[in-house]
Design a protein around this motif. Structure first.
Motif, PDB file in Angstrom:
ATOM      1  N   GLU A   1      61.253  53.866  27.809  1.00 28.37           N
ATOM      2  CA  GLU A   1      60.502  53.309  26.674  1.00 28.37           C
ATOM      3  C   GLU A   1      59.728  52.057  27.106  1.00 28.37           C
ATOM      4  O   GLU A   1      58.542  51.914  26.800  1.00 28.37           O
ATOM      5  N   GLU A   2      60.398  51.195  27.834  1.00 34.62           N
ATOM      6  CA  GLU A   2      59.765  49.957  28.273  1.00 34.62           C
ATOM      7  C   GLU A   2      58.588  50.222  29.204  1.00 34.62           C
ATOM      8  O   GLU A   2      57.562  49.561  29.140  1.00 34.62           O
ATOM      9  N   LYS A   3      58.776  51.207  30.052  1.00 34.48           N
ATOM     10  CA  LYS A   3      57.712  51.581  30.988  1.00 34.48           C
ATOM     11  C   LYS A   3      56.473  52.011  30.221  1.00 34.48           C
ATOM     12  O   LYS A   3      55.356  51.595  30.522  1.00 34.48           O
ATOM     13  N   LYS A   4      56.696  52.842  29.197  1.00 32.66           N
ATOM     14  CA  LYS A   4      55.601  53.320  28.365  1.00 32.66           C
ATOM     15  C   LYS A   4      54.897  52.141  27.709  1.00 32.66           C
ATOM     16  O   LYS A   4      53.667  52.070  27.682  1.00 32.66           O
ATOM     17  N   ASN A   5      55.698  51.193  27.201  1.00 33.14           N
ATOM     18  CA  ASN A   5      55.129  50.034  26.517  1.00 33.14           C
ATOM     19  C   ASN A   5      54.292  49.172  27.452  1.00 33.14           C
ATOM     20  O   ASN A   5      53.228  48.698  27.067  1.00 33.14           O
ATOM     21  N   ARG A   6      54.789  48.989  28.675  1.00 34.47           N
ATOM     22  CA  ARG A   6      54.020  48.191  29.638  1.00 34.47           C
ATOM     23  C   ARG A   6      52.677  48.844  29.918  1.00 34.47           C
ATOM     24  O   ARG A   6      51.653  48.181  30.010  1.00 34.47           O
ATOM     25  N   LYS A   7      52.706  50.145  30.042  1.00 34.48           N
ATOM     26  CA  LYS A   7      51.479  50.904  30.281  1.00 34.48           C
ATOM     27  C   LYS A   7      50.472  50.669  29.167  1.00 34.48           C
ATOM     28  O   LYS A   7      49.298  50.399  29.412  1.00 34.48           O
ATOM     29  N   GLU A   8      50.953  50.781  27.943  1.00 32.65           N
ATOM     30  CA  GLU A   8      50.064  50.614  26.796  1.00 32.65           C
ATOM     31  C   GLU A   8      49.543  49.192  26.680  1.00 32.65           C
ATOM     32  O   GLU A   8      48.384  48.973  26.330  1.00 32.65           O
ATOM     33  N   LEU A   9      50.396  48.243  26.985  1.00 33.04           N
ATOM     34  CA  LEU A   9      50.000  46.849  26.939  1.00 33.04           C
ATOM     35  C   LEU A   9      48.858  46.617  27.925  1.00 33.04           C
ATOM     36  O   LEU A   9      47.842  46.009  27.605  1.00 33.04           O
ATOM     37  N   LEU A  10      49.026  47.143  29.114  1.00 36.41           N
ATOM     38  CA  LEU A  10      48.027  46.999  30.171  1.00 36.41           C
ATOM     39  C   LEU A  10      46.691  47.605  29.729  1.00 36.41           C
ATOM     40  O   LEU A  10      45.638  46.987  29.829  1.00 36.41           O
ATOM     41  N   ARG A  11      46.775  48.791  29.196  1.00 37.41           N
ATOM     42  CA  ARG A  11      45.565  49.456  28.697  1.00 37.41           C
ATOM     43  C   ARG A  11      44.899  48.603  27.630  1.00 37.41           C
ATOM     44  O   ARG A  11      43.686  48.444  27.612  1.00 37.41           O
ATOM     45  N   GLY A  12      45.698  48.011  26.771  1.00 39.28           N
ATOM     46  CA  GLY A  12      45.175  47.150  25.718  1.00 39.28           C
ATOM     47  C   GLY A  12      44.427  45.958  26.282  1.00 39.28           C
ATOM     48  O   GLY A  12      43.336  45.623  25.826  1.00 39.28           O
ATOM     49  N   GLU A  13      44.995  45.365  27.332  1.00 36.82           N
ATOM     50  CA  GLU A  13      44.368  44.187  27.930  1.00 36.82           C
ATOM     51  C   GLU A  13      43.035  44.535  28.591  1.00 36.82           C
ATOM     52  O   GLU A  13      42.072  43.804  28.495  1.00 36.82           O
ATOM     53  N   ILE A  14      43.022  45.670  29.250  1.00 37.14           N
ATOM     54  CA  ILE A  14      41.791  46.105  29.895  1.00 37.14           C
ATOM     55  C   ILE A  14      40.705  46.340  28.862  1.00 37.14           C
ATOM     56  O   ILE A  14      39.567  45.896  29.027  1.00 37.14           O
ATOM     57  N   ASN A  15      41.094  46.993  27.776  1.00 38.04           N
ATOM     58  CA  ASN A  15      40.137  47.229  26.704  1.00 38.04           C
ATOM     59  C   ASN A  15      39.604  45.929  26.133  1.00 38.04           C
ATOM     60  O   ASN A  15      38.418  45.799  25.847  1.00 38.04           O
ATOM     61  N   ALA A  16      40.508  44.949  25.990  1.00 35.80           N
ATOM     62  CA  ALA A  16      40.122  43.681  25.393  1.00 35.80           C
ATOM     63  C   ALA A  16      39.036  43.001  26.218  1.00 35.80           C
ATOM     64  O   ALA A  16      38.131  42.371  25.683  1.00 35.80           O
ATOM     65  N   ARG A  17      39.096  43.170  27.532  1.00 30.57           N
ATOM     66  CA  ARG A  17      38.105  42.490  28.391  1.00 30.57           C
ATOM     67  C   ARG A  17      36.871  43.318  28.672  1.00 30.57           C
ATOM     68  O   ARG A  17      35.759  42.840  28.658  1.00 30.57           O
ATOM     69  N   PHE A  18      37.134  44.588  28.941  1.00 32.27           N
ATOM     70  CA  PHE A  18      35.995  45.401  29.385  1.00 32.27           C
ATOM     71  C   PHE A  18      35.628  46.515  28.416  1.00 32.27           C
ATOM     72  O   PHE A  18      34.623  47.164  28.578  1.00 32.27           O
ATOM     73  N   GLY A  19      36.429  46.721  27.418  1.00 31.14           N
ATOM     74  CA  GLY A  19      36.220  47.842  26.511  1.00 31.14           C
ATOM     75  C   GLY A  19      35.360  47.466  25.326  1.00 31.14           C
ATOM     76  O   GLY A  19      34.376  46.737  25.467  1.00 31.14           O
ATOM     77  N   ILE A  20      35.776  47.947  24.166  1.00 33.81           N
ATOM     78  CA  ILE A  20      35.041  47.698  22.924  1.00 33.81           C
ATOM     79  C   ILE A  20      34.846  46.198  22.727  1.00 33.81           C
ATOM     80  O   ILE A  20      35.793  45.443  22.593  1.00 33.81           O
ATOM     81  N   GLN A  21      33.605  45.775  22.680  1.00 30.46           N
ATOM     82  CA  GLN A  21      33.318  44.365  22.495  1.00 30.46           C
ATOM     83  C   GLN A  21      33.268  44.020  21.019  1.00 30.46           C
ATOM     84  O   GLN A  21      32.593  44.685  20.246  1.00 30.46           O
ATOM     85  N   LYS A  22      34.006  42.961  20.649  1.00 28.45           N
ATOM     86  CA  LYS A  22      33.780  42.407  19.311  1.00 28.45           C
ATOM     87  C   LYS A  22      33.191  41.022  19.532  1.00 28.45           C
ATOM     88  O   LYS A  22      33.741  40.207  20.271  1.00 28.45           O
ATOM     89  N   ASP A  23      32.068  40.760  18.936  1.00 26.78           N
ATOM     90  CA  ASP A  23      31.282  39.517  19.094  1.00 26.78           C
ATOM     91  C   ASP A  23      30.018  39.765  19.847  1.00 26.78           C
ATOM     92  O   ASP A  23      29.869  40.660  20.619  1.00 26.78           O
TER      93      ASP A  23
END
Lengths: 107, 107
Positions: B85-107
């Motif tokens: 479960e934790e492994k899955k969560n880390r994966k998703e967290l990482l994906r979230g961070e990447i999106n935050a910087r390089f993905g969907i832009q807000k602003d």
DNA sequence: CGTGTAAGGAATTCTGACACG
DNA sequence: CGTGTAAGGAATTCTGACACG
């Protein structure tokens, strides 16, 4: 799928916990039951059991009481809302029956 | 939206009700806690409080015990599942961070 | 190891009632 | 009307321990 009730509706919470959750005294909670604003179940030996839905209902009641609304008025509002709900349900039931006969055919 | 927990996770059920819900004796329920299979909260004065998730966990435990699985083994399985479960969560967290910087832009 | 049980005490809940406003 | 409180009893829960297998 008619077997169990959702977590929100299951009556499993004792009055002490409800008191903590709502900020109401046990006296108040019992009184609102007397005024037919809330309907706990009873354990085999007579202890009241509430659902999360009941807790939310009690929070609503608390808010209305703070505004000075009397328990009798709150009850009237509840009955009115209930009728509206039933009307909606009858409508949906009817629509379901019509569909069953003339709508999407299975077989 | 980080304030409240879902109905399923809120620890509000006393041990007596859990006993009714699971068919386990209070003795068993306390023992499974001792063996670190279940983690109730405590009320201010020390009474155990369980969630619906805990109740389901206890039902799983009861089933495994009936099959003869020992509490120690059940605990090992739990730890293993937790790691996954934790492994899955880390994966998703990482994906979230990447999106935050390089993905969907807000602003 | 997993569970039952008796023990003693503390906390919980229940009901019906009196009080106040 | 809505709520507090003291009263007395019954049911709940807690812990630590002994028992059995």
């Amino acid at each position: 799928m008619a077997e169990s009730t959702s977590y929100k509706e299951r009556k499993v919470i004792t009055i002490g916990v409800v008191s903590e959750l709502t900020g109401l005294t046990e006296r108040q909670i019992r009184y609102y039951e007397e005024r037919k604003l809330i309907f706990p179940e009873r354990s085999p030996k007579g202890n009241r059991k509430y659902s999360f839905a009941d807790v939310e209902q009690l929070i609503d009641i608390a808010n209305k009481r703070e505004e000075g609304v009397q328990t009798y008025e709150i009850r009237q509002e509840m009955i009115k809302a209930q009728r509206k709900e039933e009307k909606k349900n009858r409508k949906e039931l009817l629509r379901g029956e019509i569909n069953a006969r003339f709508g999407i055919q299975k077989d």
